[in-house]
Scaffold this motif. Structure first.
Motif, PDB file in Angstrom:
ATOM      1  N   GLU A  59      27.893  38.794 -15.741  1.00 38.19           N
ATOM      2  CA  GLU A  59      27.301  37.969 -16.800  1.00 38.19           C
ATOM      3  C   GLU A  59      28.296  37.759 -17.938  1.00 38.19           C
ATOM      4  N   GLU A  60      29.044  38.787 -18.302  1.00 40.94           N
ATOM      5  CA  GLU A  60      30.020  38.641 -19.380  1.00 40.94           C
ATOM      6  C   GLU A  60      31.185  37.749 -18.945  1.00 40.94           C
ATOM      7  N   VAL A  61      31.570  37.824 -17.687  1.00 36.57           N
ATOM      8  CA  VAL A  61      32.622  36.935 -17.179  1.00 36.57           C
ATOM      9  C   VAL A  61      32.161  35.482 -17.256  1.00 36.57           C
ATOM     10  N   ALA A  62      30.938  35.214 -16.817  1.00 33.91           N
ATOM     11  CA  ALA A  62      30.404  33.849 -16.867  1.00 33.91           C
ATOM     12  C   ALA A  62      30.306  33.350 -18.306  1.00 33.91           C
ATOM     13  N   ALA A  63      29.883  34.217 -19.209  1.00 32.28           N
ATOM     14  CA  ALA A  63      29.775  33.829 -20.619  1.00 32.28           C
ATOM     15  C   ALA A  63      31.138  33.521 -21.208  1.00 32.28           C
ATOM     16  N   ALA A  64      32.149  34.298 -20.832  1.00 37.33           N
ATOM     17  CA  ALA A  64      33.508  34.047 -21.331  1.00 37.33           C
ATOM     18  C   ALA A  64      34.019  32.689 -20.864  1.00 37.33           C
ATOM     19  N   ALA A  65      33.774  32.363 -19.598  1.00 40.09           N
ATOM     20  CA  ALA A  65      34.213  31.073 -19.071  1.00 40.09           C
ATOM     21  C   ALA A  65      33.492  29.922 -19.763  1.00 40.09           C
ATOM     22  N   ALA A  66      32.214  30.103 -20.036  1.00 39.62           N
ATOM     23  CA  ALA A  66      31.441  29.055 -20.715  1.00 39.62           C
ATOM     24  C   ALA A  66      31.937  28.828 -22.135  1.00 39.62           C
ATOM     25  N   GLN A  67      32.425  29.884 -22.767  1.00 32.61           N
ATOM     26  CA  GLN A  67      32.882  29.788 -24.150  1.00 32.61           C
ATOM     27  C   GLN A  67      34.313  29.281 -24.265  1.00 32.61           C
ATOM     28  N   CYS A  68      35.108  29.459 -23.212  1.00 32.33           N
ATOM     29  CA  CYS A  68      36.550  29.200 -23.306  1.00 32.33           C
ATOM     30  C   CYS A  68      36.971  28.117 -22.319  1.00 32.33           C
ATOM     31  N   GLY A  69      36.425  26.933 -22.489  1.00 27.36           N
ATOM     32  CA  GLY A  69      36.670  25.846 -21.556  1.00 27.36           C
ATOM     33  C   GLY A  69      37.987  25.132 -21.720  1.00 27.36           C
ATOM     34  N   ASP A  70      38.823  25.568 -22.674  1.00 30.27           N
ATOM     35  CA  ASP A  70      40.114  24.916 -22.883  1.00 30.27           C
ATOM     36  C   ASP A  70      41.281  25.736 -22.356  1.00 30.27           C
ATOM     37  N   VAL A  71      41.017  26.790 -21.609  1.00 31.63           N
ATOM     38  CA  VAL A  71      42.078  27.687 -21.132  1.00 31.63           C
ATOM     39  C   VAL A  71      42.987  26.987 -20.136  1.00 31.63           C
ATOM     40  N   THR A  72      44.299  27.216 -20.286  1.00 30.97           N
ATOM     41  CA  THR A  72      45.282  26.713 -19.321  1.00 30.97           C
ATOM     42  C   THR A  72      46.075  27.843 -18.666  1.00 30.97           C
ATOM     43  N   LEU A  73      45.936  29.060 -19.189  1.00 31.79           N
ATOM     44  CA  LEU A  73      46.639  30.217 -18.625  1.00 31.79           C
ATOM     45  C   LEU A  73      45.708  31.424 -18.662  1.00 31.79           C
ATOM     46  N   THR A 114      38.927  29.084 -12.411  1.00 34.03           N
ATOM     47  CA  THR A 114      39.618  28.091 -11.582  1.00 34.03           C
ATOM     48  C   THR A 114      39.157  26.657 -11.876  1.00 34.03           C
ATOM     49  N   PRO A 115      37.853  26.377 -11.990  1.00 33.50           N
ATOM     50  CA  PRO A 115      37.449  25.005 -12.326  1.00 33.50           C
ATOM     51  C   PRO A 115      37.944  24.566 -13.698  1.00 33.50           C
ATOM     52  N   ILE A 116      38.020  25.493 -14.635  1.00 33.13           N
ATOM     53  CA  ILE A 116      38.513  25.175 -15.979  1.00 33.13           C
ATOM     54  C   ILE A 116      39.986  24.807 -15.920  1.00 33.13           C
ATOM     55  N   LEU A 117      40.780  25.588 -15.193  1.00 31.40           N
ATOM     56  CA  LEU A 117      42.202  25.285 -15.055  1.00 31.40           C
ATOM     57  C   LEU A 117      42.410  23.927 -14.375  1.00 31.40           C
ATOM     58  N   LYS A 118      41.598  23.638 -13.382  1.00 33.91           N
ATOM     59  CA  LYS A 118      41.713  22.345 -12.690  1.00 33.91           C
ATOM     60  C   LYS A 118      41.458  21.198 -13.650  1.00 33.91           C
ATOM     61  N   ARG A 119      40.389  21.309 -14.456  1.00 36.92           N
ATOM     62  CA  ARG A 119      40.076  20.253 -15.422  1.00 36.92           C
ATOM     63  C   ARG A 119      41.198  20.073 -16.437  1.00 36.92           C
ATOM     64  N   ASN A 120      41.887  21.171 -16.747  1.00 33.15           N
ATOM     65  CA  ASN A 120      42.920  21.124 -17.780  1.00 33.15           C
ATOM     66  C   ASN A 120      44.326  20.922 -17.231  1.00 33.15           C
ATOM     67  N   GLY A 121      44.429  20.450 -15.989  1.00 34.91           N
ATOM     68  CA  GLY A 121      45.727  20.058 -15.454  1.00 34.91           C
ATOM     69  C   GLY A 121      46.364  21.024 -14.490  1.00 34.91           C
ATOM     70  N   GLY A 122      45.712  22.131 -14.176  1.00 36.36           N
ATOM     71  CA  GLY A 122      46.267  23.076 -13.202  1.00 36.36           C
ATOM     72  C   GLY A 122      46.533  24.435 -13.802  1.00 36.36           C
ATOM     73  N   GLY A 123      47.485  24.482 -14.744  1.00 38.67           N
ATOM     74  CA  GLY A 123      47.763  25.724 -15.449  1.00 38.67           C
ATOM     75  C   GLY A 123      48.260  26.833 -14.546  1.00 38.67           C
ATOM     76  N   ALA A 124      47.959  28.072 -14.928  1.00 38.03           N
ATOM     77  CA  ALA A 124      48.481  29.224 -14.189  1.00 38.03           C
ATOM     78  C   ALA A 124      47.557  30.425 -14.315  1.00 38.03           C
ATOM     79  N   ILE A 125      47.635  31.294 -13.315  1.00 34.03           N
ATOM     80  CA  ILE A 125      46.962  32.593 -13.325  1.00 34.03           C
ATOM     81  C   ILE A 125      48.015  33.659 -13.075  1.00 34.03           C
TER      82      ILE A 125
END
Length: 233
Positions: A59-73, A114-125
């Motif tokens: 649940e905390e992982v999902a909440a973090a992703a929902a809050q941080c939709g501009d991540v590229t790395l 992964t979906p956030i990185l895709k929306r933001n151009g790919g980025g990196a993990i």
């Protein structure tokens, strides 16, 4: 992947390598750094946004992703170690605890971002691994096994995300001068040095970063056959 103007998310960011990575990202011009930590009050750096996160909590992982939709790395750094032998009566329960943090945790985070990185151009993990991905010892047997599993996941994730343009980096490092190795009388690398070589590797497009001499020696030994079992007669 360029760090200048990037938006980074670092798990386990309040100490050790995680904190060093946060400082390195800011120094290289990241426009925003999210610090995923269990206690947000532990983050007091200007320009860093604390996010409540336990990577073992879906649940905390999902909440973090929902809050941080501009991540590229995304840097999957959070992890734990326990000094327990495979033969210890507590080994099964301890193995589950370690795998949940060191193996399942990065899978959860990668799935969420992964979906956030895709929306933001790919980025990196970046997945923080270990020289223990390749060799093991009685004292850190369960930890090393978790890092071997995480290495396998990293290699599979790289293939899966290549089409969407996401760079996947495995960071392998030996002993760092952190709380995890406190009391061990061994040569240690500073977290700051590891952070610098890691971020430089991301910017250079590397798929694997070998952060110190022992890691490079072990990897070379694997490829030369030094660490392989002798053939059966």
């Amino acid at each position: 992947m360029k760090i200048q103007d990037s938006v980074a998310f670092v798990t386990g960011a309040n100490r050790g390598l995680g904190l060093a990575l946060v400082h390195e990202l800011l120094a290289r011009g990241a426009s925003k750094v999210y610090a995923g930590v269990r206690d947000p009050a532990s983050i007091k750096l200007p320009g860093v946004i604390p996010i409540k996160l336990d990577v073992t909590n879906a649940e905390e992982v999902a909440a973090a992703a929902a809050q941080c939709g501009d991540v590229t790395l995304l840097i999957n750094n959070a992890g734990i170690a326990r000094i327990v032998s495979y033969l210890d009566p507590a080994a099964i329960d301890t193995a589950r605890e370690i795998l949940e943090a060191n193996y399942i945790g990065p899978i959860r985070m990668s799935q969420a971002f992964t979906p956030i990185l895709k929306r933001n151009g790919g980025g990196a993990i970046v997945n923080v691994l270990s020289v223990g991905s390749w060799i093991n010892s009685p004292e850190l047997s369960l930890y090393a096994a978790s890092k071997s599993a995480a290495w396998g996941f990293t290699n599979g994730l790289r293939t899966s995300l290549r089409e969407q343009g996401t760079q996947v980096v495995g960071l392998h490092v030996g002993f760092m001068d952190t709380d995890m190795t406190h009391g061990l009388d061994l040569p240690k690398t500073s977290p700051q040095a590891v952070a610098a070589i890691t971020i430089a590797g991301v910017e250079s497009g590397l798929e694997e970063v070998l952060a110190d001499d022992i890691t490079r020696a072990v990897k070379q030994g694997l490829s030369s056959g030094i660490y392989l079992a002798p053939p059966q007669r």
